[in-house]
Design an enzyme around this catalytic site. Structure first.
Site, PDB file in Angstrom:
ATOM      1  CB  ILE A  22      -0.915   0.037   1.253  1.00  0.00           C
ATOM      2  CG1 ILE A  22      -1.802  -1.197   1.324  1.00  0.00           C
ATOM      3  CG2 ILE A  22      -1.743   1.311   1.266  1.00  0.00           C
ATOM      4  CD1 ILE A  22      -2.552  -1.333   2.654  1.00  0.00           C
ATOM      5  CG  HIS A  27       9.910   4.634  11.592  1.00  0.00           C
ATOM      6  ND1 HIS A  27       9.399   5.889  11.385  1.00  0.00           N
ATOM      7  CD2 HIS A  27      10.948   4.780  12.431  1.00  0.00           C
ATOM      8  CE1 HIS A  27      10.097   6.754  12.074  1.00  0.00           C
ATOM      9  NE2 HIS A  27      11.050   6.118  12.718  1.00  0.00           N
ATOM     10  CG  ASP A 144       3.552  11.602  14.150  1.00  0.00           C
ATOM     11  OD1 ASP A 144       3.686  12.807  13.864  1.00  0.00           O
ATOM     12  OD2 ASP A 144       4.045  10.682  13.471  1.00  0.00           O
TER      13      ASP A 144
HETATM   14  N1  LIG Z   1      -4.701   0.518   8.059  1.00  0.00           N
HETATM   15  C1  LIG Z   1      -4.319   0.993   6.874  1.00  0.00           C
HETATM   16  N2  LIG Z   1      -5.101   0.838   5.789  1.00  0.00           N
HETATM   17  C2  LIG Z   1      -4.713   1.327   4.580  1.00  0.00           C
HETATM   18  N3  LIG Z   1      -3.564   2.011   4.377  1.00  0.00           N
HETATM   19  C3  LIG Z   1      -2.743   2.192   5.426  1.00  0.00           C
HETATM   20  C4  LIG Z   1      -3.060   1.695   6.724  1.00  0.00           C
HETATM   21  N4  LIG Z   1      -2.055   2.051   7.569  1.00  0.00           N
HETATM   22  C5  LIG Z   1      -1.159   2.729   6.841  1.00  0.00           C
HETATM   23  N5  LIG Z   1      -1.555   2.815   5.555  1.00  0.00           N
HETATM   24  C6  LIG Z   1      -0.826   3.497   4.459  1.00  0.00           C
HETATM   25  O1  LIG Z   1       0.441   2.873   4.323  1.00  0.00           O
HETATM   26  C7  LIG Z   1       1.445   3.839   4.051  1.00  0.00           C
HETATM   27  C8  LIG Z   1       2.570   3.739   5.078  1.00  0.00           C
HETATM   28  O2  LIG Z   1       2.038   4.034   6.349  1.00  0.00           O
HETATM   29  P1  LIG Z   1       2.926   4.287   7.640  1.00  0.00           P
HETATM   30  O3  LIG Z   1       2.037   4.503   8.791  1.00  0.00           O
HETATM   31  O4  LIG Z   1       3.971   3.234   7.746  1.00  0.00           O
HETATM   32  O5  LIG Z   1       3.746   5.520   7.272  1.00  0.00           O
HETATM   33  P2  LIG Z   1       3.398   7.054   7.106  1.00  0.00           P
HETATM   34  O6  LIG Z   1       2.341   7.454   8.099  1.00  0.00           O
HETATM   35  O7  LIG Z   1       3.133   7.344   5.669  1.00  0.00           O
HETATM   36  O8  LIG Z   1       4.783   7.705   7.438  1.00  0.00           O
HETATM   37  P3  LIG Z   1       5.559   7.895   8.809  1.00  0.00           P
HETATM   38  O9  LIG Z   1       5.632   6.573   9.505  1.00  0.00           O
HETATM   39  O10 LIG Z   1       6.859   8.347   8.297  1.00  0.00           O
HETATM   40  O11 LIG Z   1       4.792   8.933   9.571  1.00  0.00           O
HETATM   41  C9  LIG Z   1       0.758   5.194   4.040  1.00  0.00           C
HETATM   42  O12 LIG Z   1       0.450   5.518   2.698  1.00  0.00           O
HETATM   43  C10 LIG Z   1      -0.518   4.951   4.811  1.00  0.00           C
HETATM   44  O13 LIG Z   1      -1.559   5.821   4.384  1.00  0.00           O
END
Ligand SMILES: Nc1ncnc2c1ncn2[C@@H]1O[C@H](COP(=O)(O)OP(=O)(O)OP(=O)(O)O)[C@@H](O)[C@H]1O
Length: 364
Positions: A22, A27, A144
């Site tokens: 996705i 991290h 955050d």
């Molecule tokens: N439960 C979920 N359902 C669908 N997409 C998700 C879900 N959780 C995270 N994502 C998507 O996966 C990607 C990576 O998410 P992640 O939380 O690891 O990092 P981030 O929030 O983009 O960055 P960071 O950790 O640097 O703040 C993002 O595009 C996020 O929108």
């Protein structure tokens, strides 16, 4: 805490096939998967590399915090469980949220969200943060809160995600605890300017970040936009308010009808209070939720009233048209009847038969 087998997660994600990816965060990576029972989930896996230890710690913290929440509201991403990879690191399994992030909805969507949706989303996030602050046995500070960490489900409900930085100030302040408070952390543009050292961790940090998200929702400006001056949405809004130009803050791409101005103005006042430079001037999340409930109620009441008003006006216009036609018929002009008949033929395909009935009603 529910432990799922690694084999089940491997099968669900087709062995972490790139087609299931996705997105990648700083991290880790998140994969889409389908469990044996048909449930669609998102699986978060830490990145390796030089920061591998730090990434594992962040994901472990996220799993522990989510697993510790008792009866969380629906505006917090649902924790499905975790799995243990062969190298002994844990992976997070959570509900899959198909409609992307609030950040993308506000800043990248070709159709900007209308005011009622913005109000509803603001209230949902506020309830999630309030729940964390009042969590038992110890309050949780998310640390955050930002629009990229709010994801949207299939019905456009907002869910607070990414608990990697979440911390419990009470627990760490406890003299008996050997765990020191974590170093100050957050995201530039959202981070409370008063949160400069570990000891300054508290719910007020989230209130500030939440205020920035509210300002994004209201103005559709990014928290930090280096192409604008000032680059910070907080500095821009406070400058506009000081210059008595609050009217120019709201996103002008979406019509703001007169009857919604009051509720949106109330939302703006809450946001400005949340981003107060002095932490003691910021409201507690309970107060914020109360205010936003009134905002949402105000928007809904007015929307219902708007509906009634437009239905009444539709009805009146229909009656006037019908009365005019009746009058024309009474004059006895056969040509008029033909024109009416002709209208029906021309518009036959899309004509609303209920409107026909309404229009014929008074004549019969
Ligand atoms: N439960 C979920 N359902 C669908 N997409 C998700 C879900 N959780 C995270 N994502 C998507 O996966 C990607 C990576 O998410 P992640 O939380 O690891 O990092 P981030 O929030 O983009 O960055 P960071 O950790 O640097 O703040 C993002 O595009 C996020 O929108």
């Amino acid at each position: 805490m529910k432990e799922l087998s690694y084999e089940e997660i491997e099968a669900a994600t087709q062995n972490f096939d790139p087609s299931q990816l996705i997105g990648k965060g700083s991290h880790g990576s998140v994969y889409r998967g389908t469990l044996g029972d048909g449930r669609i989930v998102a699986v978060k896996k830490p990145s390796g590399g030089v920061q591998s230890l730090q990434n594992h710690a962040k994901l472990n913290n996220e799993i522990d915090v989510l697993a510790s929440l008792r009866d969380p509201p629906i505006s917090i991403v649902e924790f499905v469980g975790f799995t243990r990879a062969p190298a002994s690191c844990r992976l997070l399994v959570m509900e899959f949220l198909p409609n992307g992030s609030l950040h993308a909805l506000i800043h990248a969507s070709p159709t900007p969200p209308e005011w009622r949706l913005r109000g509803a989303i603001a209230l949902q996030i506020a309830r999630a943060v309030l729940y964390l602050h009042e969590a038992s046995p110890a309050s949780v500070v998310h640390r955050d809160v930002k629009s990229a960490n709010v994801l949207l489900d299939g019905k456009w409900n907002a869910k607070l995600c990414d608990f990697g930085l979440a911390a419990r100030p009470g627990r760490n302040d406890d003299e008996r605890s050997e765990t020191p408070p974590p170093p100050a952390a957050g995201t530039i543009g959202y981070m409370d300017p008063c949160y400069t050292e570990p000891g300054k961790l508290g719910p007020e940090n989230d209130v500030f970040s939440f205020g920035v998200v509210l300002l994004e929702l209201l103005s559709s400006r990014k928290a930090i936009d280096v192409e604008r001056d000032p680059s910070s949405v907080v500095a821009w809004v406070l400058g506009m308010a000081a210059a008595n130009r609050s009217g120019g803050i709201c996103d002008e791409r979406v019509a703001l009808p007169e009857y919604m101005r009051r509720a949106v103005g109330r939302m703006l006042r809450v946001a400005v209070k949340c981003v107060s430079e002095k932490a003691e001037r910021r409201p507690a999340m309970r107060e914020v939720v109360g205010e936003l409930e009134a905002v949402v109620e105000g928007l809904a009441v007015w929307t219902a009233w708007g509906c009634v008003r437009s239905k009444v006006s539709e009805r009146v216009q229909g009656c006037v048209r019908a009365w005019r036609r009746c009058a024309e018929k009474r004059v006895g002009a056969a040509a008029t009847a033909n024109i009416v008949c002709g209208d029906h033929l021309v518009d036959g395909g899309d004509h609303d038969s209920r409107e026909d009935d309404r229009e014929r009603g008074p004549c019969t």
